[in-house]
Design an enzyme around this catalytic site. Structure first.
Site, PDB file in Angstrom:
ATOM      1  N   SER A 263       0.517  -1.283   0.037  1.00 46.76           N
ATOM      2  CA  SER A 263       0.351   0.048   0.090  1.00 46.76           C
ATOM      3  C   SER A 263       0.893   1.017   0.248  1.00 46.76           C
ATOM      4  O   SER A 263       2.304   1.195   0.003  1.00 46.76           O
ATOM      5  CB  SER A 263      -0.949  -0.414   0.824  1.00 46.76           C
ATOM      6  OG  SER A 263      -0.146   0.417   2.367  1.00 46.76           O
ATOM      7  N   LYS A 264       0.374   2.382   0.087  1.00 46.76           N
ATOM      8  CA  LYS A 264       0.949   3.800  -0.011  1.00 46.76           C
ATOM      9  C   LYS A 264       1.667   3.601   1.157  1.00 46.76           C
ATOM     10  O   LYS A 264       2.523   4.647   1.478  1.00 46.76           O
ATOM     11  CB  LYS A 264       0.015   4.887  -0.084  1.00 46.76           C
ATOM     12  CG  LYS A 264       0.653   6.268  -0.006  1.00 46.76           C
ATOM     13  CD  LYS A 264      -0.456   7.072  -0.946  1.00 46.76           C
ATOM     14  CE  LYS A 264      -0.376   8.327  -0.126  1.00 46.76           C
ATOM     15  NZ  LYS A 264       1.029   9.030   0.259  1.00 46.76           N
ATOM     16  N   ARG A 265       1.260   3.121   1.912  1.00 43.74           N
ATOM     17  CA  ARG A 265       1.297   3.854   3.881  1.00 43.74           C
ATOM     18  C   ARG A 265       2.966   2.697   3.451  1.00 43.74           C
ATOM     19  O   ARG A 265       3.666   3.839   4.584  1.00 43.74           O
ATOM     20  CB  ARG A 265       0.811   2.703   4.226  1.00 43.74           C
ATOM     21  CG  ARG A 265      -0.712   4.385   5.291  1.00 43.74           C
ATOM     22  CD  ARG A 265      -1.030   3.735   6.382  1.00 43.74           C
ATOM     23  NE  ARG A 265      -1.652   1.891   6.384  1.00 43.74           N
ATOM     24  CZ  ARG A 265      -2.798   2.359   5.509  1.00 43.74           C
ATOM     25  NH1 ARG A 265      -3.873   2.928   4.818  1.00 43.74           N
ATOM     26  NH2 ARG A 265      -3.951   0.934   4.806  1.00 43.74           N
ATOM     27  N   ASP A 268       5.255   5.620   2.268  1.00 45.00           N
ATOM     28  CA  ASP A 268       5.972   6.426   2.929  1.00 45.00           C
ATOM     29  C   ASP A 268       6.576   5.826   4.364  1.00 45.00           C
ATOM     30  O   ASP A 268       7.527   6.605   4.791  1.00 45.00           O
ATOM     31  CB  ASP A 268       4.375   6.526   3.053  1.00 45.00           C
ATOM     32  CG  ASP A 268       3.652   7.892   2.643  1.00 45.00           C
ATOM     33  OD1 ASP A 268       4.227   7.545   1.384  1.00 45.00           O
ATOM     34  OD2 ASP A 268       2.438   8.015   2.647  1.00 45.00           O
TER      35      ASP A 268
END
Ligand code: GLU
Length: 507
Positions: A263-265, A268
């Site tokens: 996921s994008k998380r 990050d």
């Protein structure tokens, strides 16, 4: 494979930026189409107005363009099966939904959101889950449970309704997936999905099937998250009496660490992009990094993605798009999730950095130099690139490895000075200066033997002299061949750097 002309589609919803998993889906569709001399179609599935995000469609189109994934038919290119944006096909879907009602495959449902919420709560308090299905539909507010006149009345009075699929009860559905093989489902485990919404728009399921049929799609290649929709889609093909395409559901992309979908998380958290290009959220203004802006070559990025779920069955890892087209097959796509490895992504870029024509890298690196106000001949840039690229993953790394070619050092690596700058170093460096001053034909091939003679005269070995010479030219103990560096920066620069070092290096 069946005998139909190969026509595949990539069908994103413009609900945000395209995740790299989506790019991989587009890539596999593209490779499959090209391999079989078929057509690749881009269809924008934008029937869910509530999830529409400004700029997402444009982002998707531009990202795929950057990746080199080309379409034969698309929103921008057109084609004989258009329009390719579902919102522009809106009027097509209703009649198909009505046809299913007329044929007994679907029904009108008047239950309001509040009714259904209430039911869900009641079921929950009994520790059960409410499902709109063959069991419950008989007692709900729909054209199966209500008398025909009542249904007419509700419709005439303008009560909002949806059209739901009437899932057959207790039937075994046998389906085939190119990657997973046989998939079996009992229809009693399914719910009656909404096909047509009260806002006059079809749901994903209906629009997707109608369009795949009308666009003559032969193979549906999409992410595993759509596998649960396969039974409904299969039943819809049966209900319409249409030939179904073949299906292939691609394995999930997994987090680099631990279980679950990438996921994008994760990006990050672990510092890598999950989007092909930078994305600016139109609402919050938040920026998410992209592979393009992080310095990835588009072909390295594609090569890396191709290997997330597929492998050629040989040792070869570096594949151009043409080679991928030649080698790709859905039979070699794995069933299990594919773990994303950010280091491997860098490794691919590193490989492309080494194998690309030096001119190509030099032109890109020249832009980095120009941005720093450095104007220098492309021939020199090429030589520098050739010397340092083996230490670089990205074009921007070349600067870190080569700044001393373009800027004289103003500081000296303290550790190196401590270790290598000896009492006699200034004397030795002055000797080097002397020799350099006397060389007219200033090239690595001349400097090297001359300094070798000097080393011999001094009887101190090569190390001490070369270390301090390097310190003067580079400011540290790193860098490629010293004589090459000297040749490239030129005699005057070499002398001035030696002078600066003599004046400024202090223990
Ligand atoms: N619109 C769906 C998506 O956003 C398409 C799924 C499919 O390929 O059927 O992924």
């Amino acid at each position: 494979m069946n005998q139909r002309e190969v026509r595949v589609r990539f069908a994103p919803s413009p609900t945000g930026p395209l995740h790299i998993g989506g790019v991989r889906t587009a890539l596999y569709n593209y490779l499959f189409a090209k391999k079989h001399g078929g057509k690749m179609i881009l269809r924008i599935e934008d029937t869910d107005q509530t999830r529409f995000v400004e700029g997402a469609e444009d982002y998707i189109v531009k990202s795929l363009e950057w990746c080199g994934i080309e379409f034969d038919e698309s929103v921008n290119k057109g084609g004989e099966f258009g329009p390719y944006r579902q919102s522009e096909r809106k009027d097509t879907y209703k009649k198909y939904a009505e046809q299913l009602v007329a044929d007994g495959w679907a029904y009108y449902a008047f239950d309001t959101a509040e009714d259904l919420d209430q039911l869900r709560k009641e079921y929950e308090s009994d520790k059960k889950t409410f499902v709109y299905n063959g069991e419950t539909r008989k007692t709900l507010h729909n054209s199966i449970a209500l008398a025909a006149e009542e249904v007419e009345r509700l419709k005439n009075e303008g009560h909002a309704f949806v059209i739901r699929f009437k899932t057959p009860e207790d039937e075994i559905l046998m389906m085939n997936d190119i990657i997973r093989g046989e998939v079996k489902v009992n229809t009693s485990t399914l719910d009656d999905k909404i096909l047509f919404k009260s806002d006059g728009m079809p749901t994903y399921h209906l629009a997707n099937i109608v369009d795949d049929h009308m666009m003559n799609i032969s193979h549906v290649i999409r992410g595993e998250e759509w596998l649960p929709s396969l039974p409904l889609h299969t039943m819809l093909y049966t209900a319409f009496g249409w030939e179904a395409p073949e299906f292939a559901h691609l394995p999930l992309l997994l987090k680099p660490d631990g279980p679950g979908k990438l996921s994008k998380r994760d990006g990050d958290r672990l510092g890598f992009p999950v989007f092909p290009m930078e994305w600016k959220d139109p609402k919050t203004g938040d920026i998410s990094s992209g592979y393009r802006e992080s310095g990835y070559f588009h072909d390295a990025f594609i090569n890396m993605l191709a290997f997330l779920g597929w492998n050629p069955g040989t040792e070869q890892e570096i594949f151009s798009m043409e080679e991928l087209i030649d080698t790709f097959s859905l039979e070699r796509v794995g069933k299990s999730g594919s773990r994303f490895d950010p280091d491997k992504a860098k490794w691919f870029n590193h490989q492309y950095m080494q194998k690309k024509a030096v001119e190509e890298i030099a032109v890109e690196f020249d832009l980095v130099l120009k941005a720093k106000g450095i104007e220098i001949s492309l021939d020199i840039v090429k030589r520098v690139v050739e010397m340092v690229r083996e230490r670089a993953n990205f074009v921007k790394d070349i600067w870190e490895q080569s700044a001393f070619f373009f800027e004289a050092p103003t500081e000296f690596d303290a550790k190196f000075v401590k270790k290598r700058w000896k009492e006699n170093s200034p004397e030795l460096l002055k000797g080097v200066r002397e020799i350099i001053t006397n060389i007219d034909d200033f090239s690595a091939a001349i400097i090297k033997p001359q300094l070798e003679v000097y080393v011999e005269q001094q009887g101190c070995g090569f190390g001490p002299i070369m270390n301090i010479f390097r310190l003067a030219l580079v400011g540290a103990g790193k860098g490629p061949d010293l004589f090459e560096i000297a040749e490239i920066i030129g005699k005057e620069q070499v002398l001035s750097r030696i002078d600066y070092a003599l004046e400024n290096i202090k223990k």
